[in-house]
Scaffold this motif. Structure first.
Motif, PDB file in Angstrom:
ATOM      1  N   PRO A   1       0.791  -1.232   0.000  1.00  0.00           N
ATOM      2  CA  PRO A   1       0.000   0.000   0.000  1.00  0.00           C
ATOM      3  C   PRO A   1       0.826   1.287   0.000  1.00  0.00           C
ATOM      4  O   PRO A   1       0.352   2.315  -0.490  1.00  0.00           O
ATOM      5  CB  PRO A   1      -0.829  -0.124   1.293  1.00  0.00           C
ATOM      6  CG  PRO A   1      -0.982  -1.590   1.496  1.00  0.00           C
ATOM      7  CD  PRO A   1       0.309  -2.188   1.030  1.00  0.00           C
TER       8      PRO A   1
ATOM      9  N   ASP B   1      -2.832   7.734  -1.607  1.00  0.00           N
ATOM     10  CA  ASP B   1      -3.832   6.730  -1.279  1.00  0.00           C
ATOM     11  C   ASP B   1      -4.442   6.125  -2.537  1.00  0.00           C
ATOM     12  O   ASP B   1      -4.483   6.764  -3.595  1.00  0.00           O
ATOM     13  CB  ASP B   1      -4.942   7.345  -0.426  1.00  0.00           C
ATOM     14  CG  ASP B   1      -4.434   7.780   0.949  1.00  0.00           C
ATOM     15  OD1 ASP B   1      -3.485   7.155   1.445  1.00  0.00           O
ATOM     16  OD2 ASP B   1      -4.993   8.750   1.489  1.00  0.00           O
TER      17      ASP B   1
ATOM     18  N   ALA C   1      -1.255  -6.417   3.319  1.00  0.00           N
ATOM     19  CA  ALA C   1      -1.491  -5.256   4.164  1.00  0.00           C
ATOM     20  C   ALA C   1      -1.779  -5.743   5.575  1.00  0.00           C
ATOM     21  O   ALA C   1      -2.010  -6.930   5.806  1.00  0.00           O
ATOM     22  CB  ALA C   1      -2.657  -4.428   3.624  1.00  0.00           C
TER      23      ALA C   1
ATOM     24  N   ASP D   1      -7.062  -4.955   9.364  1.00  0.00           N
ATOM     25  CA  ASP D   1      -8.323  -4.988   8.630  1.00  0.00           C
ATOM     26  C   ASP D   1      -8.160  -4.680   7.149  1.00  0.00           C
ATOM     27  O   ASP D   1      -9.113  -4.847   6.385  1.00  0.00           O
ATOM     28  CB  ASP D   1      -9.316  -3.995   9.242  1.00  0.00           C
ATOM     29  CG  ASP D   1      -9.765  -4.399  10.635  1.00  0.00           C
ATOM     30  OD1 ASP D   1      -9.583  -5.584  10.984  1.00  0.00           O
ATOM     31  OD2 ASP D   1     -10.274  -3.539  11.371  1.00  0.00           O
ATOM     32  N   MET D   2      -6.996  -4.209   6.750  1.00  0.00           N
ATOM     33  CA  MET D   2      -6.768  -3.905   5.332  1.00  0.00           C
ATOM     34  C   MET D   2      -6.393  -5.141   4.529  1.00  0.00           C
ATOM     35  O   MET D   2      -6.277  -5.078   3.305  1.00  0.00           O
ATOM     36  CB  MET D   2      -5.657  -2.856   5.188  1.00  0.00           C
ATOM     37  CG  MET D   2      -6.108  -1.430   5.457  1.00  0.00           C
ATOM     38  SD  MET D   2      -7.424  -0.910   4.317  1.00  0.00           S
ATOM     39  CE  MET D   2      -6.528  -1.001   2.748  1.00  0.00           C
ATOM     40  N   ARG D   3      -6.210  -6.277   5.185  1.00  0.00           N
ATOM     41  CA  ARG D   3      -5.750  -7.474   4.484  1.00  0.00           C
ATOM     42  C   ARG D   3      -6.694  -7.888   3.356  1.00  0.00           C
ATOM     43  O   ARG D   3      -6.251  -8.160   2.236  1.00  0.00           O
ATOM     44  CB  ARG D   3      -5.585  -8.631   5.477  1.00  0.00           C
ATOM     45  CG  ARG D   3      -4.301  -8.565   6.267  1.00  0.00           C
ATOM     46  CD  ARG D   3      -4.201  -9.670   7.300  1.00  0.00           C
ATOM     47  NE  ARG D   3      -4.925  -9.327   8.528  1.00  0.00           N
ATOM     48  CZ  ARG D   3      -4.836 -10.029   9.649  1.00  0.00           C
ATOM     49  NH1 ARG D   3      -4.094 -11.138   9.676  1.00  0.00           N
ATOM     50  NH2 ARG D   3      -5.495  -9.649  10.742  1.00  0.00           N
TER      51      ARG D   3
ATOM     52  N   PRO E   1      -9.415  -6.077   1.794  1.00  0.00           N
ATOM     53  CA  PRO E   1      -9.587  -5.127   0.688  1.00  0.00           C
ATOM     54  C   PRO E   1      -8.343  -4.979  -0.162  1.00  0.00           C
ATOM     55  O   PRO E   1      -8.443  -4.810  -1.385  1.00  0.00           O
ATOM     56  CB  PRO E   1      -9.975  -3.815   1.373  1.00  0.00           C
ATOM     57  CG  PRO E   1      -9.689  -4.003   2.818  1.00  0.00           C
ATOM     58  CD  PRO E   1      -9.761  -5.469   3.089  1.00  0.00           C
ATOM     59  N   TRP E   2      -7.160  -5.063   0.457  1.00  0.00           N
ATOM     60  CA  TRP E   2      -5.939  -4.943  -0.346  1.00  0.00           C
ATOM     61  C   TRP E   2      -5.769  -6.154  -1.262  1.00  0.00           C
ATOM     62  O   TRP E   2      -5.461  -6.013  -2.449  1.00  0.00           O
ATOM     63  CB  TRP E   2      -4.717  -4.794   0.555  1.00  0.00           C
ATOM     64  CG  TRP E   2      -3.444  -4.697  -0.242  1.00  0.00           C
ATOM     65  CD1 TRP E   2      -2.493  -5.661  -0.406  1.00  0.00           C
ATOM     66  CD2 TRP E   2      -3.005  -3.571  -1.017  1.00  0.00           C
ATOM     67  NE1 TRP E   2      -1.482  -5.218  -1.222  1.00  0.00           N
ATOM     68  CE2 TRP E   2      -1.770  -3.933  -1.620  1.00  0.00           C
ATOM     69  CE3 TRP E   2      -3.529  -2.305  -1.259  1.00  0.00           C
ATOM     70  CZ2 TRP E   2      -1.056  -3.061  -2.450  1.00  0.00           C
ATOM     71  CZ3 TRP E   2      -2.818  -1.436  -2.084  1.00  0.00           C
ATOM     72  CH2 TRP E   2      -1.602  -1.821  -2.669  1.00  0.00           C
TER      73      TRP E   2
ATOM     74  N   TYR F   1      -8.108  -5.800  -4.135  1.00  0.00           N
ATOM     75  CA  TYR F   1      -7.632  -4.826  -5.125  1.00  0.00           C
ATOM     76  C   TYR F   1      -6.530  -5.425  -5.990  1.00  0.00           C
ATOM     77  O   TYR F   1      -6.549  -5.310  -7.230  1.00  0.00           O
ATOM     78  CB  TYR F   1      -7.121  -3.563  -4.427  1.00  0.00           C
ATOM     79  CG  TYR F   1      -6.460  -2.592  -5.385  1.00  0.00           C
ATOM     80  CD1 TYR F   1      -7.227  -1.790  -6.228  1.00  0.00           C
ATOM     81  CD2 TYR F   1      -5.076  -2.499  -5.479  1.00  0.00           C
ATOM     82  CE1 TYR F   1      -6.632  -0.921  -7.127  1.00  0.00           C
ATOM     83  CE2 TYR F   1      -4.467  -1.637  -6.368  1.00  0.00           C
ATOM     84  CZ  TYR F   1      -5.245  -0.854  -7.192  1.00  0.00           C
ATOM     85  OH  TYR F   1      -4.645   0.008  -8.096  1.00  0.00           O
TER      86      TYR F   1
END
Length: 396
Positions: free
Chosen positions: A260, A272, A303, A306-308, A310-311, A314
């Motif tokens: 990220p 971002d 990531a 909690d970003m694991r 959505p990243w 993506y």
């Protein structure tokens, strides 16, 4: 620079180099820090003791290709003397669980009795690489894959310019980069002399750098810095500093390390993903593919916390988009796939699919990421079997 991906229907690249497209990587860093302490993340993460369980747990999730590493400083405790006791249990555990391993030979660390700045470093690393290849061959592994030196650009910056890790130098990043490229070329030659079927993964951090908003005079500086990310691959292929001995024959599978924080404004902060200045990852993959005409592996991505999910979503969406434009992406490796403590050793990093070991020597499974991985596996299978456009593919 062209950032748009064509929307015309073209053959979707079908990966074939690895057992699984989605993969897991175990951090195997062994560098010496500025305080003189040597890291050993295979040990401190619990992977040394849990290798068989770790491989089995990933295989249950259909992640049957992994990245892992040898610890050179343990294997060669004295010049020319090899002790394989830290490596063979891991190799055998992978064999039992039918897991394919891409082995890092040097992940930021080397034995204390070797000086990285001396010509002897190149010779010794080549001898070590050849010895590893012979041992792996004798264990019955066919068509192995090796990373000679992981992320040379990062090591040259962290160890050669910023004095964060060994060799703790300042303003010598370029010299260190050249030395490590020479060592990589020598190691490839040594491995090929033992096993002509070997393949090579060459991971480098991939970035994008924009000029600050409203400062077009900074655009050239930003682009010069951005293009420097290609130095190592250009040296290996002989297009940059051909006197080092590089040639196209040395460039094999390009490892794309992307996280990220890999896009930022020149002399400014991070960009971002939802910022209009953010360059789509699919476009980055397309540029690398066009520049080198080599297969790609997203060798390190992930990531925290909690970003694991959505990243990962993506990265997968953008990768599919690139593959639908026939970019030869061979896999995505979640790296690290198991939680670990930071390089300082005092902070738990909730990063991976597998948690830290508990008192019983077991790791929990991060279910949200496991579900996302399973969804991606099903979707990719459908795309490859049907060969049809996917309406959920993200726009460039």
């Amino acid at each position: 620079m062209q950032d748009q991906i064509s929307h015309a229907i073209s053959p979707m690249h079908k990966p074939s180099l690895f057992q699984s497209f989605l993969q897991g990587g175990f951090d195997c860093s062994t560098e010496v820090r500025g305080d003189g302490r040597r890291l050993d993340l295979i040990l401190s993460s619990g992977h040394e003791m849990l290798a068989a369980k770790d491989y089995a747990q990933l295989a249950e999730q259909q992640l049957t290709t992994v990245r892992d590493g040898l610890r050179w400083h343990l294997i060669e405790p004295a010049p020319g003397q090899y002790d394989w006791s830290s490596f063979l249990p891991m190799l055998h555990a992978a064999q039992v669980n039918h897991v394919q391993v891409i082995w890092d030979l040097c992940h930021y660390g080397w034995p204390d009795h070797i000086d990285v700045w001396q010509p002897e470093f190149i010779e010794r690393f080549a001898l070590f690489a050849g010895a590893v290849a012979a041992r792996v061959r004798d264990e019955g592994i066919t068509a192995p894959c090796y990373t000679p030196i992981n992320a040379i650009s990062f090591l040259a910056w962290a160890g050669g310019d910023m004095a964060h890790i060994q060799p703790m130098a300042a303003n010598k990043g370029k010299a260190l980069k050249i030395q490590l490229v020479k060592a990589t070329l020598a190691a490839i030659n040594a491995i090929r002399a033992v096993d002509g079927s070997a393949r090579f993964l060459q991971p480098e951090p991939v970035v994008h750098i924009n000029a600050p908003e409203g400062m077009p005079e900074k655009e050239q500086d930003a682009e010069t810095l951005r293009l420097a990310q290609f130095d190592v691959w250009d040296m290996l292929s002989g297009t940059l500093q051909p006197e080092l001995g590089g040639s196209p024959d040395y460039l094999d599978i390009l490892g794309v390390n992307y996280r990220p924080g890999n896009q930022w404004f020149h002399q400014g902060g991070a960009i971002d993903v939802d910022d209009s200045h953010y360059r789509p990852f699919a476009a980055i993959l397309r540029e690398i593919s066009s520049r080198y005409q080599r297969p790609l592996l997203i060798a390190e991505t992930g990531a925290q916390s909690d970003m694991r999910v959505p990243w990962m979503r993506y990265i997968f969406e953008q990768t599919v988009l690139a593959m639908k434009n026939n970019v030869a992406v061979e896999g995505i490796c979640i790296y690290p796939v198991a939680d670990y403590r930071s390089w300082s050793g005092d902070k738990h990093q909730p990063f991976g699919l597998l948690g830290m070991q508990d008192v019983n020597g077991c790791r929990s499974l991060y279910e949200p990421l496991a579900l996302e991985i399973r969804s991606q596996q099903i979707r990719l299978k459908g795309l490859l079997e049907d060969g049809l456009p996917d309406e959920r593919a993200m726009p460039a």
